[in-house]
Write an enzyme that holds these catalytic residues in place. Structure first.
Site, PDB file in Angstrom:
ATOM      1  N   SER A  78       0.839  -1.194   0.000  1.00  0.00           N
ATOM      2  CA  SER A  78       0.000   0.000   0.000  1.00  0.00           C
ATOM      3  C   SER A  78       0.885   1.260   0.000  1.00  0.00           C
ATOM      4  O   SER A  78       1.723   1.421  -0.873  1.00  0.00           O
ATOM      5  CB  SER A  78      -0.951  -0.039   1.200  1.00  0.00           C
ATOM      6  OG  SER A  78      -1.977   0.908   1.067  1.00  0.00           O
ATOM      7  N   ASP A 177      -9.838  -4.477  -5.006  1.00  0.00           N
ATOM      8  CA  ASP A 177      -9.283  -3.564  -4.015  1.00  0.00           C
ATOM      9  C   ASP A 177     -10.153  -2.314  -3.908  1.00  0.00           C
ATOM     10  O   ASP A 177     -10.361  -1.611  -4.895  1.00  0.00           O
ATOM     11  CB  ASP A 177      -7.859  -3.183  -4.431  1.00  0.00           C
ATOM     12  CG  ASP A 177      -7.071  -2.502  -3.326  1.00  0.00           C
ATOM     13  OD1 ASP A 177      -7.693  -1.824  -2.496  1.00  0.00           O
ATOM     14  OD2 ASP A 177      -5.845  -2.651  -3.311  1.00  0.00           O
ATOM     15  N   HIS A 208      -7.717  -5.442  -0.943  1.00  0.00           N
ATOM     16  CA  HIS A 208      -6.477  -4.727  -0.640  1.00  0.00           C
ATOM     17  C   HIS A 208      -5.472  -5.622   0.087  1.00  0.00           C
ATOM     18  O   HIS A 208      -4.300  -5.677  -0.272  1.00  0.00           O
ATOM     19  CB  HIS A 208      -6.810  -3.496   0.206  1.00  0.00           C
ATOM     20  CG  HIS A 208      -5.705  -2.499   0.304  1.00  0.00           C
ATOM     21  ND1 HIS A 208      -5.128  -1.903  -0.804  1.00  0.00           N
ATOM     22  CD2 HIS A 208      -5.055  -1.977   1.390  1.00  0.00           C
ATOM     23  CE1 HIS A 208      -4.184  -1.062  -0.416  1.00  0.00           C
ATOM     24  NE2 HIS A 208      -4.116  -1.099   0.910  1.00  0.00           N
TER      25      HIS A 208
END
Length: 229
Positions: A78, A177, A208
């Site tokens: 991320s 996601d 995610h």
């Protein structure tokens, strides 16, 4: 010795990427390090930290591994993917892996789909058993606005540096996601990174946190193959 630096995401901690670090720690002759970025771990801490602190912490970790290891790999999840790219552009690391990397962020269409699912689970009394819902709820509750601004600065400041990344790079993205628009972010990364050795993998049913879903074993296999070959 091979060093591997794993960088967690925004509002996360080192334990966020433990499914990956625990897997890598099983390798003989590997030094795996996953620091918790400054301010992460508490709401008050996030109020005090800024993006410069996060980048500096990653630099210090990379420098230490480079002193101790013959080769260093960097993995970022991320927001940690953007920080990992920054490290890869600045230091002589050997390989880079980006997981659900937030070159762009928020995928409204998928968020709506997730919310519909949570509403149905709520009617059924099943919501408290949904790991992803509980994780998102805690993050929203414990994240100061100031920290969100610093997250945006991290992405803004590191995007231009992607062109300087020339090491072999693996980009992995879940198509479901809700926090990162899959195609927009992953393809942007693939196009901007200058490496002549780069790969892009999509997991059709993953969100995610790819390792929380059914694709966990396949994810680890792909990562392992990339790092070992």
């Amino acid at each position: 010795m091979i060093g591997c630096l794993c960088i967690h995401g925004f509002t996360g901690e080192a334990k966020e990427v433990e499914p990956l670090t625990n897997f890598l720690k099983q390798k003989k002759g590997w030094l795996v390090y996953s620091p918790t970025l400054p301010g992460h771990g508490s709401k008050e801490g996030l109020r005090k930290a800024n993006f410069k602190h996060w980048l500096y912490a990653a630099e210090v970790a990379a420098e230490e591994l480079l002193k101790r290891c013959e080769k260093v790999y960097v993995i970022g999840f991320s927001m940690g993917g953007m920080i990992a790219s920054y490290v890869a552009a600045k230091y002589p690391i050997h390989k880079l892996i980006l997981l659900s990397c937030s070159a762009y962020y928020l995928n409204p269409k998928q968020i709506i789909q997730d919310m519909k699912g949570w509403i149905i689970e709520g009617w059924r009394g099943e919501l408290e058993n949904d790991i992803l819902y509980k994780l998102y709820r805690r993050k929203i509750k414990d994240t100061p606005v100031k920290a969100t601004v610093e997250f945006a600065k991290t992405v803004y400041k590191t995007r231009p540096i992607l062109q300087k990344v020339k090491v072999p790079t693996l980009i992995i993205q879940g198509e479901c996601d809700g926090l990162v628009p899959p195609k927009k972010s992953a393809e942007y990364l693939y196009e901007m990174i200058s490496s002549t050795e780069k790969q892009l993998y999509y997991f059709k049913n993953s969100k995610h946190y790819i390792w929380l879903g059914e694709d966990r074993d396949d994810l680890l296999d792909i990562i392992n193959h990339f790092l070992e070959n």
